[in-house]
Design an enzyme around this catalytic site. Structure first.
Site, PDB file in Angstrom:
ATOM      1  N   GLU A  89      85.019  75.216  64.882  1.00 63.54           N
ATOM      2  CA  GLU A  89      85.142  74.260  63.788  1.00 63.54           C
ATOM      3  C   GLU A  89      86.414  73.435  63.906  1.00 63.54           C
ATOM      4  O   GLU A  89      87.382  73.865  64.531  1.00 63.54           O
ATOM      5  CB  GLU A  89      85.175  75.007  62.455  1.00 63.54           C
ATOM      6  CG  GLU A  89      83.836  75.600  62.103  1.00 63.54           C
ATOM      7  CD  GLU A  89      83.953  76.569  60.950  1.00 63.54           C
ATOM      8  OE1 GLU A  89      83.338  76.310  59.920  1.00 63.54           O
ATOM      9  OE2 GLU A  89      84.666  77.571  61.085  1.00 63.54           O
ATOM     10  N   CYS A 102      92.712  69.254  62.347  1.00 62.77           N
ATOM     11  CA  CYS A 102      93.110  70.603  62.711  1.00 62.77           C
ATOM     12  C   CYS A 102      92.075  71.098  63.717  1.00 62.77           C
ATOM     13  O   CYS A 102      90.893  71.177  63.380  1.00 62.77           O
ATOM     14  CB  CYS A 102      93.103  71.446  61.444  1.00 62.77           C
ATOM     15  SG  CYS A 102      93.324  73.191  61.717  1.00 62.77           S
ATOM     16  N   CYS A 109      89.563  85.079  67.523  1.00 61.85           N
ATOM     17  CA  CYS A 109      90.990  85.300  67.774  1.00 61.85           C
ATOM     18  C   CYS A 109      91.245  86.802  67.843  1.00 61.85           C
ATOM     19  O   CYS A 109      90.704  87.557  67.044  1.00 61.85           O
ATOM     20  CB  CYS A 109      91.839  84.686  66.662  1.00 61.85           C
ATOM     21  SG  CYS A 109      93.610  84.906  66.914  1.00 61.85           S
ATOM     22  N   CYS A 113      95.277  89.323  62.440  1.00 60.79           N
ATOM     23  CA  CYS A 113      96.060  89.238  61.204  1.00 60.79           C
ATOM     24  C   CYS A 113      95.171  89.655  60.019  1.00 60.79           C
ATOM     25  O   CYS A 113      94.015  89.232  59.917  1.00 60.79           O
ATOM     26  CB  CYS A 113      96.588  87.824  61.000  1.00 60.79           C
ATOM     27  SG  CYS A 113      97.623  87.303  62.380  1.00 60.79           S
ATOM     28  N   CYS A 116      93.332  86.967  57.698  1.00 64.52           N
ATOM     29  CA  CYS A 116      92.760  85.761  58.320  1.00 64.52           C
ATOM     30  C   CYS A 116      91.284  85.911  58.669  1.00 64.52           C
ATOM     31  O   CYS A 116      90.889  86.850  59.351  1.00 64.52           O
ATOM     32  CB  CYS A 116      93.557  85.403  59.560  1.00 64.52           C
ATOM     33  SG  CYS A 116      92.875  83.990  60.454  1.00 64.52           S
ATOM     34  N   CYS A 330      92.579  74.867  56.729  1.00 62.11           N
ATOM     35  CA  CYS A 330      93.018  75.085  58.079  1.00 62.11           C
ATOM     36  C   CYS A 330      93.490  76.536  58.205  1.00 62.11           C
ATOM     37  O   CYS A 330      94.149  77.047  57.331  1.00 62.11           O
ATOM     38  CB  CYS A 330      94.171  74.150  58.320  1.00 62.11           C
ATOM     39  SG  CYS A 330      94.179  73.482  59.907  1.00 62.11           S
TER      40      CYS A 330
END
Ligand code: SAH
Ligand code: SF4
Length: 339
Positions: A89, A102, A109, A113, A116, A330
Site C-alpha cells: 500500500e 508515504c 515487516c 513492533c 504496529c 502512515c
C-alpha cells in the site's frame, strides 16, 4: 529480466558503456521514463532502433497494478498488486502547499513492533527498487498530480532493504529522474544502527527519522524488539555520529500510547535523553487498530508532553492525523485483502 524502473542513471550509464554506447543515452532514457512519462521503448524517438532493440532484450517496463483506491477528504490510500500477487500500500496526502506520498519498502515487516499493524504480517520479501519507484509514478498518473515530498514510512523497515532503498532514493532525487528535492524526502527507521551509520556516508541530503517511542530500554525493548540488538545508548551514539558527519538534524518519532509511554515522567526522561542533541521530536498520535490493544493518548496529554519537551529546549511537532477513517495512517498500512 531487470525492470528499467529499478536502475539508477549511473547503472544505466554503465549498461550503455557495456554495450559500446555513449553514457549520455542514460540521460535520454531517464527523460523519457520520468519526465515525458513514456514507458514504451519504441517511442524513444531520439534513440537508434538497434539500441532500442537491445533495451527491449535486456529490460522490462512492467508496472505494478493499482487494484483499489480509497479516499477521504485529503487522503488517498492505494492498494497495489505486485507481479507475484503480493500486495502493498501507499498513502497520498494532498495539501495546498504540495502533495506527499508515504511508500512501502517491504511486503510485511520482521521488526515485530508491538503496536504496529504492518509488523503483524511477517516479511514475505523485500520490494525491488522498481516496485518502490512505481508507487510514485502510478499515483502521479492516477491523480494527475505531482508528488513533491516522499516519506518511506509505509509497510516495512527500509534499512532492512537498504540497497534497494538507496537506489530508489537516487532515482527519485535525480534531476533527470523524478527530481524530488532531497530535503523533501525522509526515510524512517526503527533503529538499525549499522545502516544509520552507513546512511551518513551517502552523498544525498535526505532526511532521516528514527522511531524511538520510549525513553528507557526496558520499555523500548517491550515495544520494539530491535532494542535488544541496538539499545537506546547505542542508538543515540549513532544519531550523534550521523549528525556530526552530515550536519542534518534527525527527527525522533515518538508514537503516543495511552498509559504506556505518555506520562509526565516519560516526558522528563525523554528530555534528559535528548538534551544537547540536535534533533526534532515528532509526537505521533497513535492510530488505533482492530487487532492491537494499544490506545491513543488523549490530546491534552500529547500537548502536555510536548510542552515539557519544549520547556527543555527541544523542538517538537505534533503530527496531524490523516486518514483515520480509511485506515490510511502512515505506518499503519495493511490491506484488508491480506488478513
Ligand atoms: N519501519 C519504519 C518505517 C515505517 S513505520 C519505522 O518503524 O520507523 C513509520 C512510523 O509509523 C514509525 O514511527 C512507526 O512506529 C509508526 N507507527 C506504526 N504503527 C502506527 C500506528 N498504528 N499509529 C501511528 N503510528 C504508527
Ligand atoms: Fe516494522 Fe516500522 Fe511497523 Fe516496527 S513500526 S513493525 S519497524 S513497519
Amino acid at each position: 529480466m531487470l525492470n528499467i524502473y529499478g536502475l539508477t542513471r549511473k547503472q544505466l550509464e554503465d549498461y550503455f558503456e557495456s554495450i559500446g554506447e555513449k553514457k549520455f543515452k542514460a540521460q535520454q532514457v531517464f527523460e523519457w521514463l520520468y519526465q515525458k512519462k513514456e514507458s514504451d521503448f519504441d517511442k524513444f524517438s531520439n534513440i537508434k532502433k538497434d539500441v532500442i532493440e537491445k533495451l527491449k532484450n535486456d529490460f522490462t517496463n512492467n508496472k505494478i497494478k493499482i487494484i483499489r483506491k480509497q479516499s477521504s477528504t485529503d487522503t488517498y490510500k492505494y492498494l497495489f498488486e505486485l507481479e507475484d500477487k503480493n500486495y502493498i500500500e501507499a498513502v497520498v496526502m494532498v495539501h495546498n502547499y504540495g502533495n506527499s506520498i508515504c511508500v512501502s519498502s517491504q511486503v510485511g515487516c520482521n521488526m515485530g513492533c508491538a503496536f504496529c499493524e504492518s509488523g503483524r504480517l511477517k516479511k514475505v520479501r523485500n520490494l525491488e527498487t522498481y516496485e518502490i519507484v512505481e508507487q510514485i509514478l502510478l499515483i502521479e498518473e492516477d491523480l494527475n498530480i505531482r508528488l513533491s515530498s516522499v516519506v518511506v514510512m509505509g509497510i516495512g523497515e527500509p534499512f532492512d532493504n537498504y540497497d534497494n532503498i538507496i537506489n530508489f532514493l537516487y532515482i527519485i532525487n535525480d534531476a533527470k529522474g523524478l527530481a524530488i528535492g532531497s530535503r523533501h524526502i525522509t526515510v524512517s527507521t526503527s533503529g538499525l544502527v549499522p545502516k544509520i551509520l552507513e546512511f551518513a556516508n551517502i552523498p544525498l541530503q535526505i532526511n532521516l527519522a528514527v522511531s524511538l517511542h520510549a525513553p528507557y530500554d526496558e520499555l523500548r525493548s517491550k515495544l520494539m524488539p530491535v532494542n535488544k540488538a541496538y539499545n537506546i545508548d547505542t542508538l543515540m551514539n549513532a544519531i550523534k555520529e550521523y549528525y556530526s558527519k552530515t550536519n542534518r538534524r534527525v527527527t525522533i518519532e515518538y508514537v503516543m500510547l495511552k498509559g504506556v509511554n505518555d506520562s509526565e515522567s516519560d516526558a522528563i526522561k525523554l528530555a534528559k535523553l535528548l538534551k544537547g542533541m540536535n534533533v526534532y521530536v515528532n509526537l505521533i498520535p497513535y492510530n488505533e487498530t482492530n487487532h492491537i490493544e494499544f490506545k491513543k493518548s488523549n490530546k491534552d496529554n500529547i500537548l502536555k508532553f510536548g510542552k515539557i519537551l519544549q520547556d527543555n529546549n527541544i523542538t517538537v511537532t505534533i503530527r496531524k492525523e490523516y486518514g483515520g477513517q480509511i485506515d490510511a495512517a502512515c505506518g499503519q498500512l495493511r490491506s484488508k485483502e491480506v488478513e
